[in-house]
Design a protein around this motif. Structure first.
Motif, short mmCIF file in Angstrom:
data_model
loop_
_atom_site.label_atom_id
_atom_site.label_comp_id
_atom_site.label_asym_id
_atom_site.label_seq_id
_atom_site.Cartn_x
_atom_site.Cartn_y
_atom_site.Cartn_z
N UNK A 183 0.83 -1.21 0.00
CA UNK A 183 0.00 0.00 0.00
C UNK A 183 0.86 1.26 0.00
N UNK A 184 1.92 1.23 0.84
CA UNK A 184 2.66 2.48 0.91
C UNK A 184 3.64 2.65 -0.26
N UNK A 185 3.81 1.62 -1.08
CA UNK A 185 4.66 1.80 -2.25
C UNK A 185 3.83 1.88 -3.54
N UNK A 186 2.53 2.05 -3.39
CA UNK A 186 1.69 2.14 -4.61
C UNK A 186 2.24 3.21 -5.56
N UNK A 193 -6.87 5.84 -3.25
CA UNK A 193 -6.62 4.52 -2.66
C UNK A 193 -7.16 4.50 -1.25
N UNK A 194 -7.43 3.32 -0.79
CA UNK A 194 -7.98 3.20 0.56
C UNK A 194 -7.49 1.90 1.17
N UNK A 195 -7.00 2.00 2.40
CA UNK A 195 -6.57 0.80 3.13
C UNK A 195 -7.45 0.75 4.36
N UNK A 266 -12.17 -1.36 -9.95
CA UNK A 266 -11.44 -1.22 -8.68
C UNK A 266 -10.58 -2.46 -8.47
N UNK A 267 -9.34 -2.24 -8.11
CA UNK A 267 -8.41 -3.36 -7.85
C UNK A 267 -8.27 -3.50 -6.33
N UNK A 268 -8.29 -4.74 -5.86
CA UNK A 268 -8.21 -4.93 -4.40
C UNK A 268 -7.12 -5.92 -4.03
N UNK A 269 -6.53 -5.65 -2.89
CA UNK A 269 -5.69 -6.66 -2.22
C UNK A 269 -6.39 -6.97 -0.91
N UNK A 270 -6.59 -8.25 -0.67
CA UNK A 270 -7.39 -8.67 0.48
C UNK A 270 -6.55 -9.61 1.34
N UNK A 271 -6.59 -9.42 2.66
CA UNK A 271 -5.98 -10.44 3.53
C UNK A 271 -7.10 -11.13 4.29
N UNK A 272 -6.89 -12.39 4.57
CA UNK A 272 -7.91 -13.15 5.30
C UNK A 272 -7.26 -14.36 5.95
#
Ligand SMILES: Nc1ncnc2c1ncn2[C@@H]1O[C@H](COP(=O)(O)OP(=O)(O)OP(=O)(O)O)[C@@H](O)[C@H]1O
Length: 510
Positions: A183-186, A193-195, A266-272
């Motif tokens: 996120x911080x190197x986007x 952007x939204x985290x 919208x592109x997403x990165x998801x953790x789960x």
């Protein structure tokens, strides 16, 4: 605790002897700025901007140690010092930098994920979100959309957005950390952007859906499409931490929402913690959620971070023992750390309400194993406890968590004194300490903006003696008199030392 005479000269010698002092407590006073590590110096603009934004502007005008820099950084959700300086670095460069600095241990499983994040980063450098259709087409009613099993029609042609990343795996393996690196190197073209923690995101979505329903009025119609469009206009890149689905309302909303967000590019990165197939397991009407699972599996690169290492269980690096502010994220992180350090030994389960007996009185420990205890700040400091109680706590437990430490004002002098006494007990017993606090832990006693006074010469010289910058901890007019001011300054100094890597690696054994 026996009150020990304060031997200033001795303390001064101890703290100023740089050869024996851990790096985290290196003194950086005005006349020793040349000793500031480069990474700390690089942090200064960030620290100063924290101070400007803070209601306690007394504090971060100058750096005082690398530990403090790291702690301030954590406030920004950061674990690296360098992102500010290298806004265009890539996830791999950032990760390697953290490994080189020793902030992270090298981990080939994580490196594999970073490579995927690097690839996504590369694609995003030239990615532009498709334009939004000029007006929102009318949509079928909410119920028919929610419970239909056929895929929802796209509001426009599905975009050629890159695949998002769905990263799942066991607790503590570093999923959130990697997402934050990403996120911080986007790349700079990704300005919207939204985290967000998934819980917070869903609360926001529910509010928006409610407002949209009011806007749509009697006519009805599907509020989720327009809400998705709003969200897509606000952020083209979404990073969701801790994706999980626990109730039917969320399950149904998510199906439509994810479809629409993807359709809007919208592109997403998801953790789960779960593979998509495991989401909403045994939930009501799960069959209606199956298309969402399919969607996740087809529009995301579903990857397991199967490192087998729970980093919460190994000695903490600096910056990971003090957490603030008291957000849901921070509270959850502290609980997870407690869980990580207390699970795994069936013969030593977590006990609620363990009682310690001190001079015939009982002190209740809200949650503990034989080695690790968790207290609320009020349990320790809003009750008439004394040094003897704190000494017993730290004698019993090698690791103590204190959650929800509030910022203290003039009316909280007793609590403040007790907290200082407690920290002294922890320090003397070499206790490993974890804290969540409303403001950075060094600032819990600092005057607020309204009542902020000059740091007195007396306090300044005390802090100087202890190797602290008075500007870092600010003025705390609740403390008067030589002994009190000294105890306060010493407490801050000890907190710095107790936040260091060296402390984390050596403290805590009983
Ligand atoms: N390679 C590493 N070296 C050292 N510390 C690490 C490493 N990877 C992660 N950590 C630290 O371990 C802790 C847990 O990491 P993180 O929160 O990213 O795990 P997670 O997989 O998201 O856990 P959960 O699923 O429980 O939310 C964090 O403090 C993080 O900074």
């Amino acid at each position: 605790m026996p009150s020990r005479p304060i031997r200033l000269a001795h303390l001064q010698r101890r703290m100023l002897s740089s050869s024996s002092r851990p790096a985290a407590t290196q003194r950086i006073s005005n006349n020793a700025q040349k000793t500031i590590p480069r990474s700390t110096a690089r942090m200064m603009p960030l620290m100063n901007s924290c101070a400007r934004n803070s209601t306690m502007a007394t504090t971060q005008q100058a750096s005082s140690s690398e530990a403090e820099a790291a702690i301030l950084q954590r406030k920004q959700g950061e674990s690296s010092t360098d992102a500010e300086d290298r806004p265009h670095s890539s996830p791999m460069q950032e990760y390697q930098k953290l490994v080189e600095k020793g902030t992270l241990r090298p981990d080939p499983h994580q490196t594999r994920i970073v490579q995927k994040l690097e690839d996504l980063h590369d694609v995003l450098r030239t990615y532009s979100q498709p334009p939004f259709p000029s007006d929102t087409p009318s949509t079928p009613s909410l119920l028919s959309r929610l419970f239909s099993r056929s895929p929802a029609p796209a509001e426009h042609e599905p975009s050629s957005a890159p695949l998002g990343l769905y990263l799942y795996g066991d607790v503590g393996t570093g999923k959130t950390m990697l997402m934050d690196v990403f996120y911080r190197t986007l790349p700079p073209n990704i300005t919207k952007k939204r985290r967000v923690h998934f819980h917070a995101f869903m609360i926001d979505v529910h509010k928006r859906v409610h407002q949209m329903k009011i806007r749509l009025g009697h006519e009805g119609g599907d509020p989720i499409g327009p809400v998705a469009r709003e969200l897509a206009e606000e952020a083209r890149m979404l990073c969701f931490d801790e994706f999980q689905v626990t109730d039917i309302v969320d399950a149904m909303i998510l199906r439509r929402l994810l479809e629409s967000l993807l359709d809007h590019g919208v592109v997403s990165v998801i953790t789960s913690n779960r593979h998509p197939d495991e989401l909403y397991k045994n939930g009501i009407q799960r069959s209606s959620f199956l298309p969402t699972i399919e969607l996740l599996k087809t529009r995301f690169d579903v990857t397991d971070l199967d490192s087998g290492t729970d980093y919460r269980r190994i000695p903490r690096a600096i910056s990971h023992v003090y957490h603030h502010p008291l957000t849901a994220d921070v509270r959850a992180e502290l609980s997870k750390m407690f869980d990580a350090l207390t699970r795994g030994d069936a013969s030593d389960p977590v006990v609620e309400g363990r009682k310690l007996t001190i001079w015939g009185r009982e002190l209740v420990v809200p949650k503990s194993t034989r080695e690790v205890a968790m207290f609320g700040f009020d349990d320790l400091c809003d009750r008439p406890l004394s040094a003897a109680d704190y000494i017993e706590v730290t004698r019993q437990f090698g690791t103590v968590f204190v959650r929800d430490v509030k910022k203290m004002g003039m009316g909280d002098k007793d609590k403040a004194r007790r907290f200082i006494t407690f920290i002294d007990a922890c320090y003397e017993s070499k206790t490993k300490l974890f804290v969540s606090s409303e403001v950075p832990v060094f600032q819990i006693f600092a005057d607020d903006e309204a009542s902020k006074g000059e740091v007195s010469d007396h306090m300044r010289s005390m802090m100087d003696d202890l190797g602290l910058s008075a500007d870092t901890v600010g003025s705390a007019s609740m403390f008067s008199g030589e002994e009190e001011v000294f105890a306060f300054a010493r407490c801050c100094s000890r907190l710095v030392e107790m936040g260091s890597r060296q402390w984390a690696e050596t403290a805590g054994s009983r």
